[in-house]
Design a protein around this motif. Structure first.
Motif, mmCIF file in Angstrom:
data_model
loop_
_atom_site.group_PDB
_atom_site.id
_atom_site.type_symbol
_atom_site.label_atom_id
_atom_site.label_comp_id
_atom_site.label_asym_id
_atom_site.label_seq_id
_atom_site.Cartn_x
_atom_site.Cartn_y
_atom_site.Cartn_z
ATOM 1 N N MET A 1 0.856 -1.175 0.000
ATOM 2 C CA MET A 1 0.000 0.000 0.000
ATOM 3 C C MET A 1 0.895 1.229 0.000
ATOM 4 N N ASP A 2 0.694 2.105 -0.991
ATOM 5 C CA ASP A 2 1.475 3.339 -1.012
ATOM 6 C C ASP A 2 0.753 4.415 -0.197
ATOM 7 N N SER A 3 1.364 5.587 -0.090
ATOM 8 C CA SER A 3 0.780 6.625 0.764
ATOM 9 C C SER A 3 -0.555 7.125 0.222
ATOM 10 N N GLU A 4 -0.721 7.156 -1.097
ATOM 11 C CA GLU A 4 -1.996 7.596 -1.670
ATOM 12 C C GLU A 4 -3.123 6.634 -1.281
ATOM 13 N N GLU A 5 -2.862 5.341 -1.351
ATOM 14 C CA GLU A 5 -3.865 4.345 -0.960
ATOM 15 C C GLU A 5 -4.153 4.417 0.536
ATOM 16 N N LEU A 6 -3.102 4.600 1.334
ATOM 17 C CA LEU A 6 -3.275 4.715 2.780
ATOM 18 C C LEU A 6 -4.120 5.941 3.120
ATOM 19 N N LEU A 7 -3.824 7.066 2.487
ATOM 20 C CA LEU A 7 -4.590 8.283 2.751
ATOM 21 C C LEU A 7 -6.042 8.142 2.300
ATOM 22 N N ALA A 8 -6.275 7.481 1.172
ATOM 23 C CA ALA A 8 -7.649 7.249 0.705
ATOM 24 C C ALA A 8 -8.406 6.383 1.706
ATOM 25 N N PHE A 9 -7.748 5.356 2.233
ATOM 26 C CA PHE A 9 -8.374 4.495 3.217
ATOM 27 C C PHE A 9 -8.712 5.281 4.484
ATOM 28 N N LEU A 10 -7.745 6.031 4.985
ATOM 29 C CA LEU A 10 -7.971 6.798 6.214
ATOM 30 C C LEU A 10 -9.079 7.836 6.028
ATOM 31 N N ALA A 11 -9.113 8.489 4.878
ATOM 32 C CA ALA A 11 -10.171 9.466 4.611
ATOM 33 C C ALA A 11 -11.532 8.774 4.533
ATOM 34 N N ALA A 12 -11.543 7.568 3.970
ATOM 35 C CA ALA A 12 -12.811 6.856 3.806
ATOM 36 C C ALA A 12 -13.379 6.377 5.129
ATOM 37 N N VAL A 13 -12.547 6.088 6.098
ATOM 38 C CA VAL A 13 -13.068 5.654 7.399
ATOM 39 C C VAL A 13 -13.083 6.792 8.412
ATOM 40 N N GLY A 14 -12.538 7.930 8.026
ATOM 41 C CA GLY A 14 -12.427 9.058 8.949
ATOM 42 C C GLY A 14 -13.659 9.929 9.018
ATOM 43 N N HIS A 15 -14.826 9.322 9.080
ATOM 44 C CA HIS A 15 -16.075 10.064 9.159
ATOM 45 C C HIS A 15 -17.063 9.227 9.964
ATOM 46 N N ALA A 16 -17.776 9.853 10.872
ATOM 47 C CA ALA A 16 -18.696 9.118 11.751
ATOM 48 C C ALA A 16 -19.748 8.338 10.962
ATOM 49 N N GLN A 17 -20.270 8.933 9.897
ATOM 50 C CA GLN A 17 -21.298 8.255 9.097
ATOM 51 C C GLN A 17 -20.732 6.995 8.428
ATOM 52 N N ARG A 18 -19.487 7.058 7.997
ATOM 53 C CA ARG A 18 -18.875 5.901 7.337
ATOM 54 C C ARG A 18 -18.585 4.784 8.332
ATOM 55 N N ILE A 19 -18.276 5.138 9.559
ATOM 56 C CA ILE A 19 -18.112 4.126 10.610
ATOM 57 C C ILE A 19 -19.448 3.422 10.839
ATOM 58 N N ARG A 20 -20.533 4.191 10.827
ATOM 59 C CA ARG A 20 -21.869 3.594 10.989
ATOM 60 C C ARG A 20 -22.207 2.681 9.810
ATOM 61 N N ILE A 21 -21.798 3.055 8.602
ATOM 62 C CA ILE A 21 -22.034 2.216 7.426
ATOM 63 C C ILE A 21 -21.294 0.887 7.583
ATOM 64 N N ILE A 22 -20.046 0.948 8.001
ATOM 65 C CA ILE A 22 -19.274 -0.285 8.222
ATOM 66 C C ILE A 22 -19.962 -1.155 9.256
ATOM 67 N N THR A 23 -20.435 -0.548 10.315
ATOM 68 C CA THR A 23 -21.126 -1.298 11.372
ATOM 69 C C THR A 23 -22.364 -1.992 10.823
ATOM 70 N N GLU A 24 -23.171 -1.282 10.040
ATOM 71 C CA GLU A 24 -24.388 -1.878 9.480
ATOM 72 C C GLU A 24 -24.065 -3.004 8.496
ATOM 73 N N LEU A 25 -23.026 -2.802 7.689
ATOM 74 C CA LEU A 25 -22.687 -3.811 6.687
ATOM 75 C C LEU A 25 -21.917 -5.000 7.275
ATOM 76 N N SER A 26 -21.506 -4.890 8.515
ATOM 77 C CA SER A 26 -20.746 -5.984 9.129
ATOM 78 C C SER A 26 -21.581 -7.255 9.282
ATOM 79 N N SER A 27 -22.904 -7.110 9.286
ATOM 80 C CA SER A 27 -23.769 -8.286 9.416
ATOM 81 C C SER A 27 -24.179 -8.859 8.063
ATOM 82 N N GLY A 28 -23.750 -8.227 6.969
ATOM 83 C CA GLY A 28 -24.052 -8.738 5.637
ATOM 84 C C GLY A 28 -24.450 -7.635 4.686
ATOM 85 N N GLU A 29 -24.617 -8.006 3.420
ATOM 86 C CA GLU A 29 -24.932 -7.009 2.405
ATOM 87 C C GLU A 29 -26.334 -6.443 2.585
ATOM 88 N N LEU A 30 -26.480 -5.196 2.153
ATOM 89 C CA LEU A 30 -27.772 -4.503 2.210
ATOM 90 C C LEU A 30 -27.935 -3.688 0.936
#
Length: 110
Positions: free
Chosen positions: A1-30
């Motif tokens: 993983m290069d720094s661009e990919e790392l930064l994209a990942f961190l930006a994608a999880v660095g939001h409260a709403q996106r954490i909630r999305i991960i939580t909801e999808l953890s039980s399966g697809e929706l």
């Protein structure tokens, strides 16, 4: 993983709403409408978040036709395991440097 990919990942999880999305999808697809209802957000806003997460490789989406002919977009979590520490950051920087070195050598410059 290069720094661009790392930064994209961190930006994608660095939001409260996106954490909630991960939580909801953890039980399966929706499908998007169901996910939007569960989160209490509009579908356009949800699509914005999901697009960013998909680009970072955190979720994947697919279209499916329902029995009544409606197109449903389903999302599920993609497998990921990112550990953030000094070693991860150094490895990303080295990956960048290796890529830069490869670009120089392919152009014939030292």
């Amino acid at each position: 993983m290069d720094s661009e990919e790392l930064l994209a990942f961190l930006a994608a999880v660095g939001h409260a709403q996106r954490i909630r999305i991960i939580t909801e999808l953890s039980s399966g697809e929706l499908y998007v409408s169901e996910l939007a209802r569960r989160l209490g957000v509009s579908r356009p806003l949800l699509y914005m978040h999901l697009e960013r997460m998909e680009k970072a490789g955190i979720v994947s989406g697919r279209l499916e036709l329902s029995d009544d002919g409606k197109a449903l977009k389903y999302f599920e979590l993609a497998p990921f395991d990112v550990r953030l520490n000094v070693d991860t950051i150094i490895a990303a920087a080295r990956q960048d440097q290796a890529g830069d070195d490869g670009q120089h050598s392919s152009k014939g410059t030292p």
